[in-house]
Design a protein around this motif. Structure first.
Motif, PDB file in Angstrom:
ATOM      1  N   UNK A 539       0.830  -1.224   0.000  1.00 21.10           N
ATOM      2  CA  UNK A 539       0.000   0.000   0.000  1.00 21.10           C
ATOM      3  C   UNK A 539       0.855   1.261   0.000  1.00 21.10           C
ATOM      4  N   UNK A 540       2.139   1.090  -0.269  1.00 21.90           N
ATOM      5  CA  UNK A 540       3.027   2.259  -0.339  1.00 21.90           C
ATOM      6  C   UNK A 540       3.500   2.738   1.014  1.00 21.90           C
ATOM      7  N   UNK A 541       3.235   1.921   2.068  1.00 23.48           N
ATOM      8  CA  UNK A 541       3.600   2.345   3.430  1.00 23.48           C
ATOM      9  C   UNK A 541       4.885   1.626   3.828  1.00 23.48           C
ATOM     10  N   UNK A 542       5.932   2.398   4.065  1.00 23.04           N
ATOM     11  CA  UNK A 542       7.243   1.819   4.396  1.00 23.04           C
ATOM     12  C   UNK A 542       7.435   1.799   5.899  1.00 23.04           C
ATOM     13  N   UNK A 574      -2.335  12.217   8.385  1.00 25.83           N
ATOM     14  CA  UNK A 574      -2.805  11.427   7.240  1.00 25.83           C
ATOM     15  C   UNK A 574      -1.948  10.173   7.086  1.00 25.83           C
ATOM     16  N   UNK A 575      -0.656  10.308   7.278  1.00 22.72           N
ATOM     17  CA  UNK A 575       0.234   9.131   7.221  1.00 22.72           C
ATOM     18  C   UNK A 575      -0.180   8.103   8.276  1.00 22.72           C
ATOM     19  N   UNK A 580      -2.967   3.074  10.085  1.00 22.99           N
ATOM     20  CA  UNK A 580      -3.968   2.454  10.964  1.00 22.99           C
ATOM     21  C   UNK A 580      -5.014   1.711  10.128  1.00 22.99           C
ATOM     22  N   UNK A 581      -5.469   2.359   9.068  1.00 24.68           N
ATOM     23  CA  UNK A 581      -6.495   1.723   8.225  1.00 24.68           C
ATOM     24  C   UNK A 581      -5.951   0.435   7.612  1.00 24.68           C
ATOM     25  N   UNK A 582      -4.699   0.469   7.184  1.00 22.43           N
ATOM     26  CA  UNK A 582      -4.111  -0.718   6.561  1.00 22.43           C
ATOM     27  C   UNK A 582      -3.925  -1.838   7.590  1.00 22.43           C
ATOM     28  N   UNK A 583      -3.477  -1.477   8.786  1.00 27.07           N
ATOM     29  CA  UNK A 583      -3.294  -2.514   9.824  1.00 27.07           C
ATOM     30  C   UNK A 583      -4.648  -3.119  10.195  1.00 27.07           C
ATOM     31  N   UNK A 588      -8.354  -7.650   9.998  1.00 30.31           N
ATOM     32  CA  UNK A 588      -9.669  -8.186   9.628  1.00 30.31           C
ATOM     33  C   UNK A 588      -9.592  -9.217   8.520  1.00 30.31           C
ATOM     34  N   UNK A 589      -8.378  -9.531   8.074  1.00 29.19           N
ATOM     35  CA  UNK A 589      -8.236 -10.523   7.015  1.00 29.19           C
ATOM     36  C   UNK A 589      -8.630  -9.996   5.648  1.00 29.19           C
ATOM     37  N   UNK A 590      -8.712  -8.672   5.503  1.00 31.62           N
ATOM     38  CA  UNK A 590      -9.109  -8.105   4.206  1.00 31.62           C
ATOM     39  C   UNK A 590      -7.920  -7.898   3.289  1.00 31.62           C
ATOM     40  N   UNK A 591      -6.780  -8.257   3.775  1.00 27.55           N
ATOM     41  CA  UNK A 591      -5.552  -8.064   3.012  1.00 27.55           C
ATOM     42  C   UNK A 591      -5.042  -9.399   2.554  1.00 27.55           C
TER      43      UNK A 591
END
Ligand code: PMP
Length: 593
Positions: A539-542, A574-575, A580-583, A588-591
């Motif tokens: 997701x572009x998050x390093x 925003x970062x 947080x949204x990605x984690x 939730x197993x959506x990834x």
């Protein structure tokens, strides 16, 4: 150019090392009491404090033309540089920020670690702009709308390296601190500061980069990139030798960078500043020179459980060679140094104490001043590892009174391959060099060599000249923002991020010290850390996942690895919200992991 005359794209933007510091309207928020008479904002207040405000043209601070500082020799041969814009020292400095120093500079207040008072926090936060897109929950960036705050339209970047000579001249001091002189600047606007870092516009895996791996390395402002480029275009030469113009320019640039480091650390003399490759090399230098010359069988070297491998292995090697013993200060379950246990380890056998000012794995800020004093009371020398602290806290070596202080340029917005060993001048001069070669000698015969005094005696061979100059530009940049502003901003962001992470079910934060900087280590139930890191990267998050070169401290918590987001002043809410949204999606197993 956009219709309003501001650059339309980042590429169009004229760059300057001198970010403006527009003083915004007050939020005037009352702050929640955290107990003990200290105040921090509650969630609603934080959200309001962190919400953005468009920067208006009227807020361009008056810029003062400032001449490029003269080169110390052959000045007349240097190509004329346009007068650079530099914003003058802050006229707003007042008693309003008094008291924050104790907290951020790790300076014990009369009551131990002092949090700023409520009034002080309000005063500091009123004008702050922390870059949470309003009403967006932070998902969208408002950066594109923010105008640039500097308007040096005609300045060609390579002809004017954005280095403001002289900005570093006053020794750092916190308002209300031991130095007693306020140097605070108005807070900065994160949205405009972000524009100084071109890589933050990079797209990674189809998304805009979210750089949360600052404990591993930091991104570079355009002024540093420009300064390096300028060096290679106009100044490149070996130093200290040839009597020609470029040698003079290169020498001047290099020695000027040394003096910037001196100012940044508040060292007494630039002779105390040795350029090295980085923190690792600096620690090895001390171990292999002073250590080899002074440590004998049954001596003891004390380190803490928090240490990076760079502050463990060189001492282990030295102990093995000399028959000395390595002793380790334990930490509590929050990752805080147990001072009572430390006191018990200190005996007349203790010859050296070496510890980090901020833990890279947990973010713990150690009580460095107190620890140095305790070590000195038994006659031990002290090395402070500032790799993780210099970009977040005031580093004042005279105040800390440490014997050595080490850091890496790349962790403070400067280049890789350059770092600093500070050492007290007398101590450096009584230590024999560890490497021999050119540059470090006064005279050589086949029978005998006479060494230079420090720092030359520790800089054998051709050093990393350009990157030292780049480090000077990075320190200029940090000075322009003001380390007090950085510390305050980052503290609020860390609180915000900590609170958000804690709300995720199954997430365990590792490192919950009362005093922390930047680092948010965690593990996620039923998810391998490397999988979490990889999913975030998609997701572009390093972020870093792994053992962070600090295996002992992770094992103290029963772990081999954590996921480690780490913040710098160019990160915003925003970062954090994207993280947080990605984690949450991973949890939730959506990834797909
Ligand atoms: N000490 C600490 C606390 C660190 O965080 C690091 C880098 N992660 C180092 C030492 C080593 O720094 P470098 O790799 O730049 O030499």
């Amino acid at each position: 150019m956009s219709p309003n005359g501001f650059p339309a794209t980042v590429a169009d933007a004229p760059r300057s090392v001198a970010p403006s510091v527009p003083v915004a309207a007050s939020s005037g928020l009352p702050l929640a009491d955290l107990g003990g008479g200290h105040a921090v904002p509650d969630d609603a207040q934080l959200a309001q404090l962190l919400s953005p405000r468009p920067v208006s043209h009227n807020e361009q601070p008056a810029a003062h033309a400032q001449d490029h500082a003269p080169f110390y020799f052959l000045q007349q041969d240097v190509p004329a540089k346009p007068a650079s814009k530099a914003f003058g020292s802050n006229p707003v400095t007042s008693g309003s920020q008094r008291g924050t120093s104790d907290w951020f500079s790790n300076t014990p207040s009369p009551a131990g670690f002092g949090l700023p008072s409520e009034a002080e926090l309000i005063a500091l936060l009123k004008p702050a702009q922390f870059g949470l897109p309003s009403g967006s929950g932070g998902a969208a960036s408002s950066e594109s709308a923010a105008p640039y705050y500097f308007l040096e339209h005609s300045q060609a970047s390579h002809s004017a390296p954005s280095v403001k000579h002289g900005q570093h001249a006053s020794p750092p001091s916190w308002p209300g601190s031991h130095a007693g002189v306020g140097t605070a600047r108005p807070p900065f606007d994160v949205n405009v500061v972000r524009r100084d870092f071109p890589i933050l516009q990079e797209r990674v895996n189809g998304r805009q980069l979210v750089w949360l791996d600052n404990a591993a390395t930091t991104q570079k402002p355009q002024s540093v990139i420009d300064r390096l480029s300028y060096f290679y275009q106009h100044e490149n030469s070996n130093i200290h030798r040839a009597a020609h113009t470029l040698a003079a320019r290169a020498t001047d640039a290099y020695e000027s960078a040394r003096d910037k480091v001196r100012g940044f650390l508040n060292a007494a003399s630039s002779n105390e500043i040795v350029f090295v490759r980085g923190t690792t090399e600096a620690i090895n230098l001390v171990a292999q020179s002073w250590g080899r010359q002074n440590i004998v069988k049954d001596d003891e070297i004390v380190i803490s459980w928090l240490e990076h491998h760079a502050n463990i292995v060189p001492w282990q090697q030295l102990c093995a060679e000399k028959g000395a013993k390595l002793r380790v200060i334990p930490v509590d379950d929050d990752g805080q140094i147990l001072l009572d246990e430390y006191a018990k380890l200190l005996t007349p056998k203790t010859k050296l104490v070496s510890f980090t000012q901020v833990s890279n794995a947990l973010g713990t800020i150690t009580p460095a001043k107190q620890m140095v004093e305790m070590a000195h009371s038994v006659g031990a020398k002290v090395l402070v590892d500032g790799a993780q602290s210099v970009s977040h806290l005031r580093a004042d070596v005279q105040y800390l009174d440490c014997d050595w202080f080490v850091f890496s340029g790349h962790k403070i917005f400067g280049p890789t391959g350059i770092g600093v060993l500070y050492g007290k001048e007398a101590l450096l001069n009584e230590t024999q060099p560890w490497q021999g070669g050119g540059n470090m000698i006064k005279d050589v015969t086949f029978e005998h060599t006479q060494y230079h005094a420090a720092p030359g005696r520790f800089e054998a061979g051709t050093g990393n000249i350009a990157d030292a100059v780049g480090l000077g530009a990075a320190l200029d940049y940090v000075n322009q923002l003001g380390i007090e502003n950085i510390a305050m901003y980052e503290h609020q962001l860390l609180q915000y991020a900590t609170h958000q992470l804690r709300s995720i079910p199954g997430l365990r934060l590792i490192g919950t010290a009362e005093h922390k900087a930047s680092v948010l280590s965690f593990v996620l139930k039923d998810h391998k850390t490397e999988h979490v890191g990889a999913a975030l990267a998609r997701e572009g998050i390093a972020v870093r996942s792994g053992h962070h070169c600090a295996q002992p401290i992770l094992r103290r918590f029963g772990l081999e690895a954590t996921v480690r987001p780490s913040l710098a002043f160019y990160n915003n809410c925003a970062d954090v919200d994207k993280l947080i949204a990605a984690v949450r999606r991973i949890q939730n197993g959506q990834h797909a992991i």
